[in-house]
Design an enzyme around this catalytic site. Structure first.
Site, PDB file in Angstrom:
ATOM      1  N   SER A 160      34.636  49.653  42.748  1.00  0.00           N
ATOM      2  CA  SER A 160      35.966  50.022  42.257  1.00  0.00           C
ATOM      3  C   SER A 160      35.930  51.343  41.499  1.00  0.00           C
ATOM      4  O   SER A 160      35.142  51.512  40.557  1.00  0.00           O
ATOM      5  CB  SER A 160      36.516  48.922  41.346  1.00  0.00           C
ATOM      6  N   GLU A 245      31.977  39.279  32.638  1.00  0.00           N
ATOM      7  CA  GLU A 245      33.077  39.564  33.566  1.00  0.00           C
ATOM      8  C   GLU A 245      33.917  38.322  33.832  1.00  0.00           C
ATOM      9  O   GLU A 245      35.145  38.389  33.911  1.00  0.00           O
ATOM     10  CB  GLU A 245      32.529  40.116  34.878  1.00  0.00           C
TER      11      GLU A 245
END
Length: 384
Positions: A160, A245
């Protein structure tokens, strides 16, 4: 677990609320490209200069050294104030920084943490590969040691915002003879290093919008001093990163989605005419979503109450598995309320963009199937 807030906590909340009301950007956040980078880093810098970046970070690295509960209160007020997504800062703030705080050298902490907190740099993640996504331990990107350097060759995918990042948290195989989960190292990679080639990937949210990249490494030289933790112990470090995360990193997003559900309830009432919402199929679905968000809130408080003593572990997959699917159901209801025409209406662009992006939620940070495996094997103790 005590869910009551002290008078000092509530005073802190009021200070946060007042600052956010005065400072949250009024202009829409760009969805991609250099404009998005400028917006996200500027907003991070504004929070830092206002004293609201890194509420629970150690003071010596630029934070305020407050409890995880105070960080939670900040996130709650951030969601109420409509604070922007700031996705470009996500990896640095929620992956790299906590991992470096837990496992890094003092030199790594002193150099990288203030830059992340001040909004000087953006980070990306170099974990997944074309043939090593959910099965991350099968990664093939290799690094051989020459003197005081690693020489990296291979590729990563689904990275990303790699085209906008300054640094990358990179997993490489540094011992090819070791078992799958051994011989891997967690490395800080400067994205401007010679030998790195980026191939951006278009996504379905809009013409020319590029979120992911494939990253190629051709004899990329990285100093050995950039290894976080010990050489060949990167799998353990990576599990810490993924724990953050799947757990504490998504707390702000969880709180924000509770407010999304409330907005949808108002929207459904406005568009429903004289029909009471509670007797409609949409109303029933919204009631279920509100209840599910209450469950997420309870789970969030549990994680936060423990996070000062225990870093997130396998239990964080419980949160990830529940919340990722819930996000998709919430975004599907938004489209059902607005109707099919909304896909072509500029006024509903915010909702449409979020709906299209939600399809990736049960893939990112480990697929829904992988999360269930982790829960079964590592939390419940079931056989493989």
């Amino acid at each position: 677990m005590n869910l009551d807030f002290s008078e000092e906590d509530e005073a802190f909340r009021q200070d946060v609320r007042a600052w956010l009301v005065a400072n949250v950007p009024k202009t829409p956040r760009p969805h991609s490209g250099p404009a998005m980078r400028a917006f996200d880093l500027d907003w991070q810098r504004t929070q830092y200069e206002g004293g609201w970046a890194g509420v629970s970070w150690p003071v010596q690295y630029g934070g305020r050294g407050l409890s995880a509960i105070r960080q939670l209160l900040f996130y709650e007020e951030y969601a109420k104030a409509g604070g922007p997504d700031s996705a470009l800062c996500f990896v640095g703030l929620n992956h790299a920084a906590p991992t470096i705080i837990l496992h890094g050298t003092e030199e790594q902490k002193t150099y990288h943490l203030p830059k992340i907190l001040k909004g000087d740099v953006a980070w990306c993640q170099g974990f997944s590969e074309p043939n090593a996504g959910s099965d991350l331990a099968s990664l093939k990107t290799r690094a051989r040691i020459e003197g005081d350097q690693l020489i990296v060759n291979g590729s990563k995918i689904w990275t990303s915002n790699a085209m906008l990042a300054d640094y990358q948290e990179l997993l490489v195989r540094t011992d090819s003879d070791a078992p799958r989960h051994k011989g891997i190292s967690w490395v800080i990679c400067d994205m401007k290093t010679p030998g790195i080639t980026l191939r951006p990937i278009n996504i379905m949210t809009g013409p020319g919008e590029q979120h992911f990249c494939q990253v190629f490494y051709d004899d990329v030289r990285i100093p050995l001093s950039n290894v976080v933790g010990n050489l060949n112990e990167g799998w353990k470090i990576a599990m810490s990163t993924l724990g953050f995360e799947r757990g504490t990193a998504s707390i702000k997003e969880q709180i924000r989605y509770a407010h999304v559900v409330e907005r949808l309830i108002i929207m459904a009432r406005e568009r429903g005419g004289n029909v009471p919402l509670h007797v409609t199929e949409i109303g029933s679905r919204l009631a279920t979503l509100r209840a599910e968000m209450a469950a997420v809130r309870a789970m969030t408080y549990t994680i936060v109450s423990r996070s000062d003593e225990v870093p997130p572990g396998s239990e964080s997959s419980l949160m990830r598995a529940m919340f990722s699917g819930l996000q998709q159901r919430i975004r599907k209801v938004s489209m059902d309320i607005l109707g099919a025409d909304s896909l072509e209406m500029e006024a509903h662009e915010e909702w449409v963009h979020a709906y299209l992006r939600s399809f990736s939620n049960t893939i990112a940070a480990g697929t829904a199937q992988i999360q269930r495996n982790i829960i079964g094997e590592r939390v419940l103790g079931l056989p493989r």
